[in-house]
Design a protein around this motif. Structure first.
Motif, short mmCIF file in Angstrom:
data_model
loop_
_atom_site.label_atom_id
_atom_site.label_comp_id
_atom_site.label_asym_id
_atom_site.label_seq_id
_atom_site.Cartn_x
_atom_site.Cartn_y
_atom_site.Cartn_z
N ARG A 74 0.83 -1.21 0.00
CA ARG A 74 0.00 0.00 0.00
C ARG A 74 0.86 1.26 0.00
NH1 ARG A 74 -5.05 1.32 -0.99
NH2 ARG A 74 -3.83 2.58 -2.42
N TYR A 75 1.86 1.27 0.87
CA TYR A 75 2.74 2.43 0.98
C TYR A 75 3.47 2.69 -0.34
CZ TYR A 75 6.83 5.21 2.16
OH TYR A 75 7.81 6.18 2.17
N ASN A 76 4.07 1.68 -0.92
CA ASN A 76 4.83 1.85 -2.16
C ASN A 76 3.92 2.25 -3.32
OD1 ASN A 76 7.53 1.42 -1.36
ND2 ASN A 76 7.17 -0.78 -1.25
N ASP A 78 1.11 4.01 -3.10
CA ASP A 78 0.75 5.42 -2.94
C ASP A 78 1.93 6.34 -3.23
OD1 ASP A 78 -1.77 4.61 -2.32
OD2 ASP A 78 -1.69 5.15 -0.21
N LEU A 79 3.09 5.92 -2.81
CA LEU A 79 4.29 6.73 -3.07
C LEU A 79 4.51 6.93 -4.56
CD1 LEU A 79 6.70 8.11 -1.60
CD2 LEU A 79 7.95 5.96 -1.89
N LEU A 101 4.27 11.10 2.50
CA LEU A 101 4.76 9.76 2.16
C LEU A 101 6.28 9.74 2.01
CD1 LEU A 101 2.04 8.83 -0.48
CD2 LEU A 101 2.38 7.67 1.70
N PHE A 105 8.31 5.10 5.54
CA PHE A 105 7.32 4.12 5.98
C PHE A 105 7.02 4.25 7.46
CE2 PHE A 105 6.23 -0.26 7.37
CZ PHE A 105 5.12 -0.47 6.57
N TRP A 108 4.70 7.06 7.94
CA TRP A 108 3.39 6.71 7.37
C TRP A 108 2.59 5.82 8.33
CZ3 TRP A 108 1.54 1.89 5.28
CH2 TRP A 108 0.37 1.99 4.51
N ILE A 109 3.26 4.87 8.95
CA ILE A 109 2.58 3.98 9.90
C ILE A 109 2.09 4.75 11.13
CG2 ILE A 109 2.98 2.12 11.59
CD1 ILE A 109 2.48 0.95 8.91
N LYS A 124 -5.39 2.23 5.49
CA LYS A 124 -4.34 1.59 6.27
C LYS A 124 -4.84 0.54 7.25
CE LYS A 124 -1.99 4.95 8.15
NZ LYS A 124 -1.00 5.92 8.65
N TYR A 177 11.42 -3.06 6.09
CA TYR A 177 10.67 -1.84 6.40
C TYR A 177 10.34 -1.73 7.89
CZ TYR A 177 9.81 -0.83 1.46
OH TYR A 177 9.96 -0.52 0.13
#
Length: 202
Positions: A74-76, A78-79, A101, A105, A108-109, A124, A177
């Protein structure tokens, strides 16, 4: 988006970052070559309990994924997409989120980056089991075993074309990560999924 295979009364309940684009493409291909039709029943990913009749009575399947790897995906994703959306003229919101972002990570968390609480939850922290809650006619496939598990769908439709690989984010070692603090945060937030689907960090 969740997808209906009309004549077979089959529903694919699409959970984000879980091979949904690949499965949607496969079902579209099946329908075009087997005198069937597919259609989306909602413009966004939708919880099963919010489905209108008659779709909530259809033979339903979904794909679930290890929460720790899913969040990295999800993070990658969106980035890589939020800056593109801003440059395409879709609004300053995407630039604002992209700036957050870029902080990494860990940030972001630990922080709210999507501005609105309900979006933060959906993007998330919504457990996958919450999305499918209440569905009694549900068949759960696992992302980690997707090719093997997808045989269930191929057998049901008697069509054995391989599942394509689409919309993939960069493959990486998800463990790199995380530190113990982040592992524990995800374990707490996704406790229901971890118990329901027997996932561990390793």
């Amino acid at each position: 988006m969740s997808l209906v295979l009309e004549q077979r009364h089959m529903l694919f309940l699409h959970i984000e970052k879980n091979a949904g684009t690949s499965i949607t493409n496969w079902l579209d291909d099946y329908a075009s070559k087997n005198n069937d039709k597919t259609y989306n029943i909602h413009h966004r990913h939708i919880e099963w309990k919010k489905l209108p009749s008659p779709y909530n009575s259809y033979w339903t399947f979904c794909v679930v994924r290890n929460p720790w790897t899913r969040l990295v995906s999800r993070y990658n994703y969106d980035l890589s997409t939020y800056l593109q959306k801003y440059l395409a003229g879709e609004g300053d919101y995407f630039l604002k989120v992209y700036g957050k972002l870029q902080k990494g990570f860990d940030y972001w968390i630990k922080n709210d980056v999507y501005t609105l609480p309900h979006i933060e939850h959906r993007m998330k922290w919504q457990n996958q089991s919450e999305i499918v809650q209440g569905c009694e006619n549900l068949h759960v496939l696992k992302y980690e075993n997707i090719n093997e598990d997808f045989v269930l769908i191929q057998d049901k439709l008697n069509w054995y074309e391989p599942l394509p690989h689409a919309n993939a984010t960069i493959q990486c070692d998800y463990k790199s990560y995380y530190n113990q603090e982040l592992i524990d945060i995800v374990a707490e937030k996704y406790a229901t999924d971890i118990a329901e689907y027997n996932y561990t960090f390793d």
